[in-house]
Design an enzyme around this catalytic site. Structure first.
Site, PDB file in Angstrom:
ATOM      1  N   LYS A 171       0.840  -1.200   0.000  1.00 31.81           N
ATOM      2  CA  LYS A 171       0.000   0.000   0.000  1.00 31.81           C
ATOM      3  C   LYS A 171       0.877   1.253   0.000  1.00 31.81           C
ATOM      4  O   LYS A 171       0.634   2.203  -0.738  1.00 31.81           O
ATOM      5  CB  LYS A 171      -0.929  -0.014   1.237  1.00 31.81           C
TER       6      LYS A 171
ATOM      7  N   ASP B 148     -10.895   3.474   4.868  1.00 37.45           N
ATOM      8  CA  ASP B 148     -11.502   2.205   4.449  1.00 37.45           C
ATOM      9  C   ASP B 148     -12.982   2.134   4.818  1.00 37.45           C
ATOM     10  O   ASP B 148     -13.598   1.070   4.724  1.00 37.45           O
ATOM     11  CB  ASP B 148     -10.729   1.021   5.066  1.00 37.45           C
TER      12      ASP B 148
ATOM     13  N   GLN C 101      -4.707  -1.381   9.851  1.00 37.10           N
ATOM     14  CA  GLN C 101      -4.615  -2.665   9.156  1.00 37.10           C
ATOM     15  C   GLN C 101      -5.185  -3.778  10.042  1.00 37.10           C
ATOM     16  O   GLN C 101      -4.870  -3.868  11.228  1.00 37.10           O
ATOM     17  CB  GLN C 101      -3.136  -2.953   8.829  1.00 37.10           C
TER      18      GLN C 101
END
Ligand code: NAP
Length: 283
Positions: A52, A119, A96
């Site tokens: 990422k 996200d 994460q």
């Protein structure tokens, strides 16, 4: 034979437009920046976070990895997230998953300011997705929808079956398909008649994490099949990543199918970049 939906190529094309958006932002003196918080020492998570970060840098997005390891306390993660919320140079924050054992993902992710929740996993953003208010949509389901729309533009009235009901993939996926006017069925580990229900689907999205679960018997000829699953196997001493779908058999009858690897995975990372520029634009 099915059209292979090549997520890698589609993600590369999409990233070109994201790169152009980054240039536009920089011309306006906005420098998009994502903070990647990794509170585990899971090797797969470390690889994902690095991927990422590399993609971000290649598109001109600043990225900072916060590698906290397995033994970090919940309070320390909370302090970091709160500091990142206050930092005006940071537009996007990713926590994460999975977190190290004992850490509560829901409690911690909800500390991320909704306007930096890249996200779309905070309770506020998920609620807004479900009520139709402006929101950040989770990256993986957004990537899946993007892939489906490359082979079929109008999904209205189609029957979509989503296997899996997590907050990260299954539930928001179902909502995104509902927003496209699909008739959506959600299946999970307690569902009955899964094979029969799948066989009535025009679109199947599988996100359960079971290799070769979706066989030819689950698929109506001509259906679109998107494989979200990531299953790590060791075959003849070699490590291999496979999805939930028996790719060779299903590609004989589906109209379109996404492979694993090079299907949904690259789209998830691309959407992380897309959402970062979107959040930087809103500032
Ligand atoms: P998760 O939280 O473990 O959820 C799995 C879901 O699958 C649960 O809802 C579970 O049902 C359901 N399930 C399990 N076995 C089933 C069965 N035999 N039949 C029907 N449903 C079943 O996983 P997740 O985070 O949603 O991820 C799902 C998969 O996608 C994993 O393989 C993950 O690695 C992969 N993934 C890929 C990406 C990507 O970018 N490619 C991103 C995220 C996740 P219950 O709710 O009843 O337990």
């Amino acid at each position: 034979m099915a059209t292979i939906i090549n997520g890698k190529d589609i993600a590369n094309d999409f990233c070109r437009t994201i790169g152009e958006k980054v240039d536009e932002l920089k011309a306006q003196k906005v420098f998009p920046c994502i903070a990647l918080v990794n509170a585990s020492s899971d090797p797969a998570s470390e690889i994902y976070v690095l991927k990422k970060s590399k993609l971000a840098e290649s598109l001109g997005i600043k990225s900072t990895i916060y590698k906290l390891g397995d033994n970090v306390s919940s309070d320390k993660i909370a302090d970091l997230l709160q500091n990142l919320n206050k930092d005006d140079t940071v537009h996007a924050i990713l926590l994460q998953s999975p977190l190290a054992n004992g850490l509560n993902f829901r409690k911690l992710v909800d500390l991320i300011a909704p306007e930096k929740d890249v996200d779309g996993l905070t309770t506020i953003n998920q609620g807004r997705l479900f009520t139709g208010e402006p929101h950040v949509a989770p990256c993986t389901p957004s990537g899946v929808l993007h892939l489906i729309l490359t082979v079929l533009e109008n999904l209205s009235g189609l029957h979509a079956v989503v296997l899996g009901r997590s907050s990260i993939v299954g539930k928001p996926m179902a909502q995104l398909l509902l927003n496209e006017n699909c008739t959506v069925t959600m299946l999970h580990s307690k569902s009955q008649n899964i094979t029969e229900i799948c066989r009535t689907a025009d679109i199947i999205v599988s996100a359960i994490g079971k290799s070769k679960y979706i066989t030819k018997d689950f698929v109506k000829p001509g259906a679109i099949v998107i494989d979200v699953g990531i299953n790590r196997l060791e075959i003849d001493g070699k490590k291999k990543i496979v999805g939930d779908v028996d790719f060779d058999a299903v590609s004989e009858i589906a109209s379109a199918i996404s492979p694993v690897p090079n299907g949904v995975g690259p789209m998830t990372v691309a959407y992380l970049m897309h959402n970062t520029t979107h959040l930087a634009t809103k500032k």
